[in-house]
Design an enzyme around this catalytic site. Structure first.
Site, mmCIF file in Angstrom:
data_model
loop_
_atom_site.group_PDB
_atom_site.id
_atom_site.type_symbol
_atom_site.label_atom_id
_atom_site.label_comp_id
_atom_site.label_asym_id
_atom_site.label_seq_id
_atom_site.Cartn_x
_atom_site.Cartn_y
_atom_site.Cartn_z
ATOM 1 C CG ASP A 55 -13.211 -2.657 -31.712
ATOM 2 O OD1 ASP A 55 -12.344 -3.426 -31.215
ATOM 3 O OD2 ASP A 55 -13.376 -2.527 -32.927
ATOM 4 C CB ILE A 56 -13.094 -6.884 -28.046
ATOM 5 C CG1 ILE A 56 -12.553 -7.367 -29.383
ATOM 6 C CG2 ILE A 56 -14.510 -7.362 -27.805
ATOM 7 C CD1 ILE A 56 -12.379 -8.881 -29.460
ATOM 8 C CG HIS A 124 -17.525 -4.321 -38.511
ATOM 9 N ND1 HIS A 124 -17.343 -5.385 -39.360
ATOM 10 C CD2 HIS A 124 -16.289 -3.958 -38.111
ATOM 11 C CE1 HIS A 124 -16.048 -5.663 -39.455
ATOM 12 N NE2 HIS A 124 -15.385 -4.801 -38.706
ATOM 13 C CG LEU A 125 -19.642 3.278 -38.931
ATOM 14 C CD1 LEU A 125 -18.888 3.732 -40.172
ATOM 15 C CD2 LEU A 125 -20.878 4.148 -38.707
ATOM 16 C CG HIS A 126 -14.095 0.226 -37.105
ATOM 17 N ND1 HIS A 126 -13.594 -0.448 -36.018
ATOM 18 C CD2 HIS A 126 -14.085 -0.646 -38.142
ATOM 19 C CE1 HIS A 126 -13.275 -1.682 -36.383
ATOM 20 N NE2 HIS A 126 -13.576 -1.825 -37.672
#
Length: 170
Positions: A55-56, A124-126
């Site tokens: 993740d950015i 999207h899965l965190h």
């Protein structure tokens, strides 16, 4: 030496997997561009089904996004047919954590931002770890089963309920 060559071969395979956009590609989607190596983002995992990258704006020391390699809308659009894909996203997230020496899965947070609180409409899965080291704002943004963040089990229940309702309407 053989280990270096094996690593290089694996990197080449990752770049070949997604080098040509095709079906399931949304040219406006940043995550589609990332999984097709158009953004220069390091892919930690990539195959025909699932890709993973950092993740950015990390909310924890380890914060990864695991996405379908082909474009799939946000978690509100999922159906019971997507259940195996969601399970695969979770398994890939666990594998990435293990490769990064995170073995305590009780201190991990897996989940999705519930629309309209997701910035990218590509599913999207965190994957965040260790959850105990998340800061105040991250604890808020990734609060378990809040109005804006849903963990995997309730999401899968939602997919199943939609399927049951749909079947009843037919």
């Amino acid at each position: 030496m053989a280990e270096v060559e094996a690593t290089q071969a694996a990197l080449v395979d990752v770049s070949k997997t997604n080098s040509v956009p095709g079906e399931g590609y949304d040219k406006k989607c940043i995550f589609c561009k990332i999984v097709n190596n158009e953004m220069g983002t390091e892919l930690l995992h990539s195959d025909e089904e699932v890709s993973c990258f950092r993740d950015i704006k990390p909310g924890a020391p380890h914060h990864y996004l695991v996405v379908p390699t082909k474009h799939v809308g946000n978690c509100k659009s999922l159906t019971k047919e997507h259940v195996p894909l969601v399970k695969q996203l979770v398994e890939t997230g666990k594998e990435i954590l293990q490769k990064n020496n995170i073995t305590d899965l009780s201190d991990v947070r897996f989940g999705f931002h519930w629309p309209p609180f997701c910035s990218v409409t590509h599913l999207h899965l965190h994957v965040l770890a260790p959850a105990s080291q998340m800061g105040f704002m991250s604890r808020l943004f990734y609060r378990l089963n809040s109005y804006w963040f849903i963990t995997v089990s309730p999401l899968l229940c939602t997919c199943t309920k939609k399927a049951i309702v749909h079947d009843l309407m037919i």
